[in-house]
Design a protein around this motif. Structure first.
Motif, PDB file in Angstrom:
ATOM      1  N   ALA A  58       0.837  -1.194   0.000  1.00 13.47           N
ATOM      2  CA  ALA A  58       0.000   0.000   0.000  1.00 13.47           C
ATOM      3  C   ALA A  58       0.873   1.246   0.000  1.00 13.47           C
ATOM      4  O   ALA A  58       1.971   1.260   0.569  1.00 13.47           O
ATOM      5  CB  ALA A  58      -0.920  -0.005   1.224  1.00 13.47           C
ATOM      6  N   MET A  59       0.369   2.315  -0.626  1.00  8.89           N
ATOM      7  CA  MET A  59       1.114   3.561  -0.630  1.00  8.89           C
ATOM      8  C   MET A  59       1.274   4.122   0.778  1.00  8.89           C
ATOM      9  O   MET A  59       2.216   4.865   1.060  1.00  8.89           O
ATOM     10  CB  MET A  59       0.412   4.586  -1.517  1.00  8.89           C
ATOM     11  CG  MET A  59       0.656   4.402  -3.011  1.00  8.89           C
ATOM     12  SD  MET A  59       2.400   4.363  -3.498  1.00  8.89           S
ATOM     13  CE  MET A  59       2.993   5.944  -2.897  1.00  8.89           C
ATOM     14  N   SER A  60       0.368   3.763   1.673  1.00 10.36           N
ATOM     15  CA  SER A  60       0.506   4.211   3.063  1.00 10.36           C
ATOM     16  C   SER A  60       1.783   3.651   3.691  1.00 10.36           C
ATOM     17  O   SER A  60       2.373   4.288   4.572  1.00 10.36           O
ATOM     18  CB  SER A  60      -0.717   3.804   3.878  1.00 10.36           C
ATOM     19  OG  SER A  60      -0.919   2.399   3.807  1.00 10.36           O
ATOM     20  N   ALA A  61       2.225   2.472   3.242  1.00  9.94           N
ATOM     21  CA  ALA A  61       3.476   1.911   3.751  1.00  9.94           C
ATOM     22  C   ALA A  61       4.666   2.745   3.289  1.00  9.94           C
ATOM     23  O   ALA A  61       5.628   2.963   4.039  1.00  9.94           O
ATOM     24  CB  ALA A  61       3.635   0.471   3.283  1.00  9.94           C
ATOM     25  N   LEU A  62       4.621   3.244   2.061  1.00 12.46           N
ATOM     26  CA  LEU A  62       5.714   4.065   1.542  1.00 12.46           C
ATOM     27  C   LEU A  62       5.688   5.461   2.150  1.00 12.46           C
ATOM     28  O   LEU A  62       6.741   6.066   2.382  1.00 12.46           O
ATOM     29  CB  LEU A  62       5.632   4.132   0.018  1.00 12.46           C
ATOM     30  CG  LEU A  62       5.735   2.770  -0.686  1.00 12.46           C
ATOM     31  CD1 LEU A  62       5.653   2.944  -2.192  1.00 12.46           C
ATOM     32  CD2 LEU A  62       7.025   2.064  -0.302  1.00 12.46           C
ATOM     33  N   VAL A  63       4.492   5.990   2.413  1.00 12.01           N
ATOM     34  CA  VAL A  63       4.409   7.272   3.123  1.00 12.01           C
ATOM     35  C   VAL A  63       4.917   7.105   4.551  1.00 12.01           C
ATOM     36  O   VAL A  63       5.579   7.993   5.098  1.00 12.01           O
ATOM     37  CB  VAL A  63       2.963   7.799   3.098  1.00 12.01           C
ATOM     38  CG1 VAL A  63       2.811   9.012   4.012  1.00 12.01           C
ATOM     39  CG2 VAL A  63       2.558   8.169   1.679  1.00 12.01           C
ATOM     40  N   GLY A  64       4.629   5.960   5.166  1.00 10.43           N
ATOM     41  CA  GLY A  64       5.167   5.676   6.493  1.00 10.43           C
ATOM     42  C   GLY A  64       6.688   5.616   6.478  1.00 10.43           C
ATOM     43  O   GLY A  64       7.347   6.101   7.408  1.00 10.43           O
ATOM     44  N   LEU A  65       7.248   5.017   5.416  1.00 11.62           N
ATOM     45  CA  LEU A  65       8.707   5.010   5.265  1.00 11.62           C
ATOM     46  C   LEU A  65       9.236   6.440   5.177  1.00 11.62           C
ATOM     47  O   LEU A  65      10.254   6.776   5.790  1.00 11.62           O
ATOM     48  CB  LEU A  65       9.090   4.228   4.014  1.00 11.62           C
ATOM     49  CG  LEU A  65      10.523   4.417   3.524  1.00 11.62           C
ATOM     50  CD1 LEU A  65      11.498   3.691   4.429  1.00 11.62           C
ATOM     51  CD2 LEU A  65      10.692   3.950   2.085  1.00 11.62           C
ATOM     52  N   MET A  66       8.550   7.277   4.406  1.00 16.65           N
ATOM     53  CA  MET A  66       8.971   8.669   4.238  1.00 16.65           C
ATOM     54  C   MET A  66       9.011   9.398   5.581  1.00 16.65           C
ATOM     55  O   MET A  66       9.986  10.098   5.887  1.00 16.65           O
ATOM     56  CB  MET A  66       8.013   9.371   3.275  1.00 16.65           C
ATOM     57  CG  MET A  66       8.306  10.840   3.046  1.00 16.65           C
ATOM     58  SD  MET A  66       7.136  11.618   1.903  1.00 16.65           S
ATOM     59  CE  MET A  66       5.662  11.685   2.943  1.00 16.65           C
ATOM     60  N   HIS A  67       7.972   9.230   6.405  1.00 20.95           N
ATOM     61  CA  HIS A  67       7.933   9.897   7.709  1.00 20.95           C
ATOM     62  C   HIS A  67       8.996   9.345   8.659  1.00 20.95           C
ATOM     63  O   HIS A  67       9.651  10.109   9.386  1.00 20.95           O
ATOM     64  CB  HIS A  67       6.550   9.737   8.327  1.00 20.95           C
ATOM     65  CG  HIS A  67       5.485  10.492   7.595  1.00 20.95           C
ATOM     66  ND1 HIS A  67       4.151  10.147   7.642  1.00 20.95           N
ATOM     67  CD2 HIS A  67       5.552  11.577   6.795  1.00 20.95           C
ATOM     68  CE1 HIS A  67       3.448  10.996   6.906  1.00 20.95           C
ATOM     69  NE2 HIS A  67       4.283  11.863   6.380  1.00 20.95           N
ATOM     70  N   ALA A  68       9.179   8.019   8.648  1.00 21.04           N
ATOM     71  CA  ALA A  68      10.193   7.418   9.518  1.00 21.04           C
ATOM     72  C   ALA A  68      11.595   7.865   9.106  1.00 21.04           C
ATOM     73  O   ALA A  68      12.445   8.126   9.964  1.00 21.04           O
ATOM     74  CB  ALA A  68      10.078   5.895   9.464  1.00 21.04           C
ATOM     75  N   LEU A  69      11.824   7.969   7.802  1.00 19.74           N
ATOM     76  CA  LEU A  69      13.122   8.418   7.304  1.00 19.74           C
ATOM     77  C   LEU A  69      13.391   9.856   7.726  1.00 19.74           C
ATOM     78  O   LEU A  69      14.511  10.201   8.138  1.00 19.74           O
ATOM     79  CB  LEU A  69      13.154   8.286   5.778  1.00 19.74           C
ATOM     80  CG  LEU A  69      14.395   8.797   5.060  1.00 19.74           C
ATOM     81  CD1 LEU A  69      15.640   8.054   5.534  1.00 19.74           C
ATOM     82  CD2 LEU A  69      14.232   8.664   3.548  1.00 19.74           C
ATOM     83  N   GLU A  70      12.374  10.697   7.633  1.00 18.98           N
ATOM     84  CA  GLU A  70      12.532  12.102   8.030  1.00 18.98           C
ATOM     85  C   GLU A  70      12.898  12.212   9.507  1.00 18.98           C
ATOM     86  O   GLU A  70      13.777  13.001   9.888  1.00 18.98           O
ATOM     87  CB  GLU A  70      11.241  12.858   7.734  1.00 18.98           C
ATOM     88  CG  GLU A  70      11.286  14.329   8.108  1.00 18.98           C
ATOM     89  CD  GLU A  70       9.967  15.027   7.804  1.00 18.98           C
ATOM     90  OE1 GLU A  70       9.427  15.699   8.713  1.00 18.98           O
ATOM     91  OE2 GLU A  70       9.478  14.905   6.671  1.00 18.98           O
ATOM     92  N   ARG A  71      12.241  11.415  10.350  1.00 15.58           N
ATOM     93  CA  ARG A  71      12.533  11.459  11.784  1.00 15.58           C
ATOM     94  C   ARG A  71      13.966  10.985  12.076  1.00 15.58           C
ATOM     95  O   ARG A  71      14.660  11.566  12.915  1.00 15.58           O
ATOM     96  CB  ARG A  71      11.529  10.604  12.552  1.00 15.58           C
ATOM     97  CG  ARG A  71      10.096  11.120  12.500  1.00 15.58           C
ATOM     98  CD  ARG A  71       9.209  10.361  13.464  1.00 15.58           C
ATOM     99  NE  ARG A  71       7.841  10.787  13.372  1.00 15.58           N
ATOM    100  CZ  ARG A  71       6.879  10.113  12.728  1.00 15.58           C
ATOM    101  NH1 ARG A  71       7.170   8.965  12.131  1.00 15.58           N
ATOM    102  NH2 ARG A  71       5.646  10.569  12.694  1.00 15.58           N
TER     103      ARG A  71
END
Length: 322
Positions: free
Chosen positions: A31-44
């Motif tokens: 799901a794209m939500s998994a990739l958006v979650g990756l994006m947020h985790a990477l930013e943190r």
């Protein structure tokens, strides 16, 4: 959304054993939500390491995939692994997990105040950090199928001049071939609902979604006057393109509870709400058909008052205008 100014590209990532079950009703790609979650985790992670950077949007181009499932026939089964014995020494139950190997390119829209001389350091830091993270539950492993120079991460500062911007994007699109980018087609779902309601006024969005998600075969006769005329079976496709059912976020099915009000919640410091998956239609589009970088980028588009926590993509706005 406004035009993006900077892109950070992580090309040809090889992801092993990513989650192929994207929702209770769909499978085949994370799901794209998994990739958006990756994006947020990477930013943190980057901010914690002292790299001041913000990721606003993310896009994905899939170059290759290998679903860990049986081949052939209409019914497939996932390749499952036997778990270790439990604490009593007995055989543990098999928990069904859908897995898939992926060859993908990730594209991030970046907002940062870093100087241009720092971009190379940021790109290297991002690449190193992602190499140690999970992408949709899968592990990032070395990609032996493509040359190393094609795997180099890249920072692209898009020009303000539209002509130069198009030239920059054209170079990127060539590097992303062969591959397909996942886009959102809410417009197809809405339009198909109107078509179904002309035949059946009681048709719902679920009916439209299911009708677009499956292969619909219908029989025709080339010459109806011939008594022994053999039927011809064809697939009814209301729209061109590679359409797929996808989850796009979550919808609330309860009130918003204060932190700690719900027992056994994972986080006792954050507001809590029960939700269910939201579905729409997606389309896999070859990058060479896209007009600008925003076509492939996904972003968070929540409406907390309406209880909607979903993702959006603006490709359909330009596709319908063509």
């Amino acid at each position: 959304m406004s035009n993006v100014s900077n892109l950070l590209v992580l090309p040809r990532l090889r992801v092993q054993n990513a989650n192929a079950i994207s929702s209770p009703m769909t499978w085949g790609f994370p799901a794209m939500s998994a990739l958006v979650g990756l994006m947020h985790a990477l930013e943190r992670k980057l901010c914690a390491a002292g790299t001041n950077i913000a990721f606003e949007q993310v896009g994905v181009i899939c170059h290759d995939f290998e679903a860990q499932a049986t081949e052939g026939g209409y019914i497939r089964g996932f390749h499952l692994t036997r778990n270790p014995v439990d604490k009593t020494g007995g055989t543990a139950a098999i928990v069904e997990e859908g897995r898939i190997h992926l060859d993908i390119t990730l594209v991030f829209a970046v907002d940062t105040a870093a100087d241009e001389n720092e971009h190379a350091q940021i790109v290297e830091k991002v690449a190193q950090t992602v190499a140690g993270m999970r992408i949709a539950g899968g592990s990032v492993v070395p990609n032996r199928s493509v040359p190393s120079y094609k795997q180099r991460p890249q920072w692209v500062t898009l020009d303000d001049d539209e002509g130069e911007r198009q030239k920059q994007f054209a170079k990127l699109k060539r590097r992303w071939l062969p591959g397909f980018a996942l886009t959102l087609r809410d417009d197809y779902l809405t339009e198909h609902l109107q078509t179904l309601q002309q035949q059946n006024p009681d048709a719902s969005l679920l009916d439209a979604w299911l009708d677009l998600s499956r292969l619909n075969h219908h029989c025709t006769l080339e010459n109806e006057d011939e008594p022994n005329e053999k039927p011809v079976w064809q697939v009814r496709r209301p729209y061109r393109g590679w359409l797929v059912p996808i989850p796009v976020g979550y919808g609330a099915i309860s009130d918003l509870f204060t932190p700690g009000e719900v027992a056994n919640a994972r986080d006792a410091k954050t507001h809590f709400r029960f939700v269910e998956s939201l579905y729409s239609m997606g389309e896999w589009v070859s990058p060479h058909r896209m007009k600008q970088p925003e076509d492939l980028l996904w972003y968070v588009d929540n409406n907390e008052e309406a209880g909607l926590y979903r993702l959006n993509n603006d490709y359909h706005l330009r596709a319908t205008a063509q």
